[in-house]
Design an enzyme around this catalytic site. Sequence first.
Site, PDB file in Angstrom:
ATOM      1  N   SER A  26      -9.754   1.734   2.624  1.00  0.00           N
ATOM      2  CA  SER A  26      -8.859   2.482   1.765  1.00  0.00           C
ATOM      3  C   SER A  26      -7.797   1.625   1.050  1.00  0.00           C
ATOM      4  O   SER A  26      -7.211   2.079   0.078  1.00  0.00           O
ATOM      5  CB  SER A  26      -8.141   3.545   2.592  1.00  0.00           C
ATOM      6  OG  SER A  26      -7.322   2.939   3.576  1.00  0.00           O
ATOM      7  N   LYS A  58       0.838  -1.192   0.000  1.00  0.00           N
ATOM      8  CA  LYS A  58       0.000   0.000   0.000  1.00  0.00           C
ATOM      9  C   LYS A  58       0.876   1.247   0.000  1.00  0.00           C
ATOM     10  O   LYS A  58       1.906   1.280   0.678  1.00  0.00           O
ATOM     11  CB  LYS A  58      -0.914  -0.022   1.237  1.00  0.00           C
ATOM     12  CG  LYS A  58      -1.980   1.073   1.268  1.00  0.00           C
ATOM     13  CD  LYS A  58      -2.897   0.909   2.477  1.00  0.00           C
ATOM     14  CE  LYS A  58      -3.981   1.967   2.536  1.00  0.00           C
ATOM     15  NZ  LYS A  58      -4.891   1.780   3.683  1.00  0.00           N
ATOM     16  N   SER A 104     -10.010  -0.572   6.834  1.00  0.00           N
ATOM     17  CA  SER A 104      -9.375  -0.382   5.529  1.00  0.00           C
ATOM     18  C   SER A 104      -8.649  -1.592   4.952  1.00  0.00           C
ATOM     19  O   SER A 104      -8.232  -1.568   3.799  1.00  0.00           O
ATOM     20  CB  SER A 104      -8.412   0.797   5.580  1.00  0.00           C
ATOM     21  OG  SER A 104      -9.129   2.005   5.512  1.00  0.00           O
TER      22      SER A 104
END
Lengths: 474, 488
Positions: B154, B79, B178
């Site tokens: 996210s 990420k 997330s």
Amino acid sequence: MNYETVIGLEVHVQLSTKTKIFCGCSTNFGASPNTQTCPVCLGLPGVLPVLNKEVVQCAIKTALATNCKVVEKCIFHRKNYFYPDLPKGYQISQYDIPVGENGWIQIEIDEKAKKIRITRVHMEEDAGKLIHSENSRSRVDLNRAGVPLLEIVSDPDINSPAEAYQYLVSLKQILEYLEISDCNMEEGSLRCDANISLRPVGETKLGTKTELKNMNSFKGVQKALEYEIVRQKNLLGKGEKIIQETLLWNANLNRTESMRSKEDAHDYRYFPEPDLVNIIIDEEWMSKTRRSLPELPQARRGRLKNEYGLSDYDVEVLTIDKNVADYFEECSKYFPNCKMIANWITGDVLAVLKDKKININNLNVSPEQLGGLLDLIENGTVSGKIAKDVFLDMVCTGQDAKQIVSGKGLVQLSDEGELVSIIDKIIKQNPKPVSDFRAGKQKALGFLVGQIMRETKGKANPQLVNKMLREKLS
Amino acid sequence: MKLHTLSAHELAKLLIGREVSSEELTKKLYGHIEKTDGEIGAYITLTKDIAIEQAKKADKRIKEKRDIGQLTGIPIAIKDNMCIKGVLTTCGSKMLGNFVSPYNATVINKLRENGLVFLGKTNMDEFAMGSSTETSYFKVTGNPWNTNFIPGGSSGGSAAAVASDQAILSIGSDTGGSIRQPASHCGIVGMKPTYGRVSRYGLVAFASSLDQIGPLTKDVQDCAALLEVISGYDPIDSTSLRMTSPDYMSFLNKDIKDIKIGVPKEYFIDGIDKDVELSVKRAIEKLESLGANIEEVSLPHTEYAVATYYIIAPAEASSNLARYDGVKYGYRAKMESADKGLLGMYENTKKEGFGMEVKRRIMLGTHTLSSGYYDAYYLKAQKVRTLIKQDFDNAFKKFDLLVTPTSPTPAFKMGEKIDDPLQMYLSDIFTIPTNLAGLPAISIPCGVSKNGLPIGLQLIGNYFDEGRILQAAHAFEQSTNFHRKKAL
């Protein structure tokens, strides 16, 4: 109307830990800009602080030495504000739970002791520094960002600029004795802001205060406060109101100046720092720290007085700097006449330190060597006057007194046979002063002694010359 | 053989047996990424040079039988809020669009030491604020099951990368769901470990007291293996747990007879999608049939979780994001004249550098922390947070695990909720409470909706009890086929 002055002082002291408060960067002063930085103190994305335990140790020491109550559970808060020298956009500081609170220190004012209460002692990180250049650009140096600070806040117990000065001197002394800071105001390792207000004598409610900043010496603090008292008195006398504001001391013009307009109550949005955990100061840590505390100035003054029979003045001067007091005590191991040591240190030694702008630890003459010099005076080898020159020689060369004295032939002339012929010669050469003395003019004797000292290049034992001369002329 | 479709543990066998090299596997993945990522949009940055070099090193380790871990040579996606030295770390924001990190996150160092191969940095909601990956400054990411739908967020890029076989494994971060919510929406496994289990050093902070890094994987075994690699005490993260991590693999392949699982009734509310409800109920029956004791439980303060979260997370974020001011790194607004001075530079930088959702949360947080409001909002929220934590503490006196849906709905359509923040926030309603409490939880696939989108089951464990979660998740997975369903 008569007014009472109410002053509270806020002192920031930079701790002399090797590394910063939340990272491993060096705290050395004066390195090239941004060379003592890492991702943590630069506030890069993703970094986290790790508390330097040494800072807590210094804070506990200071809290104990200022008679504060030390909290068992201590936390950090974030103080949020924007400024280019603050890389994270917040300062990690302490807020409602400082490491120490409700303490006091004692100051001497007009030979009377007065207690000044300490509101709080707390830990925080320093910000960086802005370097403003002429083309209206500013540069940022973050070497100082993350250097550990203690904030020490007094209660509004101070009632005059002179008391404020004394408070600062006493506090600085304590911090120096604790050996947690070099307390150098020029390098900014000790900074002081002052809150001051006036109120009619007898009134219990505090008046509107102003905050004074930008003083770079203790005398500066005193002067700024003196100026501000006059300014506030004038305003109050005219029936005007004091505006609560921050004023900057201008040391060149000797006046306080309003900071550009609005300072309207900063909202720092304090909240507990989520990247750090609670610091638990348990009984073991406390008692260990308590045991490690050095003798503090007040206690030492008492002891020096009792143990060595020194005067208040001597004790006061010797203890201003812990190292000087240490030097004195060390010297006393080599020479028994303590009063004489004290006289020498408070006189010649301190004069040399002041002249050379050095610390006693950097003096070329060890306590043992000073003892050696005093020995030579005591046993009559050199005169006190010659000893002063010998001392200066020692400062320059680092040699022992004995070496210098014998090397330069400075041994005092105490041989009566040798002195007699010189005295006779001087009497013969100076019939007028001789008759003057015999006629009762005591001053004339001094002249004759001086002549003899000159003849012997200062080596003649003055007491002996005096005695012999009197005998001859009587 | 379609290497990229295999799980890490399947590939590890091939790598150790030297039937395939890591280099070959890595190149194969890049080939697949080239073909598919135009449509999916999982990656912001590909780190091909680094990956090939790492793959070669891994091959050498394997060849020399030196320091071989369970995941040595396995390609992973990261990420874009975790710092890799020398690599762009954007956080999905224009603000950090040019930020190349000069240091490695702890989790990155751990992955390196274990010989994993970094494929690239994945798309995400800006600063991890969002539930759909639509707030990214750079691109939207399509759900691999149907690209008209969002992948969740996210960590949408990380979830989509694994679900579309563009990465074997990935890591994400989970502040309010997330990791789990996108895992659920993309039909893969995603775990948020106990707060403090994985070091946060080098994870760009959103909400410090809630953020936690965790794995997104094709199955539970991979999840256990990756968790083992990334977890452990880190002296440079003060909130890191001072305990050694257990051998997570040892919890696999065990039955779950007599494990007590609570079903919190507050998680089965009006408005929950019918398909989700049905799939989760069937999954619970499955767990029961495997020997678990299932019983209803109440977590009475659940209804306050979202409100509490949207006080605490923005408050911390408003402070954490203050450093993006244009002074030191990242985006700085171009100033036409200097007359607006420092304040003007600050204002324009933040105005131009941050997106809407980030600005919304900074304003929320700034407001709730300001004097006069602090007690009513932040302090109150912290108190409610304690109550929510106590709910869980009480439940775990009786139960080993709790089971819930991961999200109230399957993935929603792109654009459907982006202009309705409150609706968007509700998509994390079942994941937020565990972040507030700091508990570990996993999302595993448990069904597919009528319109062909995956549904996730959440298992919540007690503190430090990731092992038990993995045990139950693995048992469930072994007796079902949902994890084998492929998006593409």
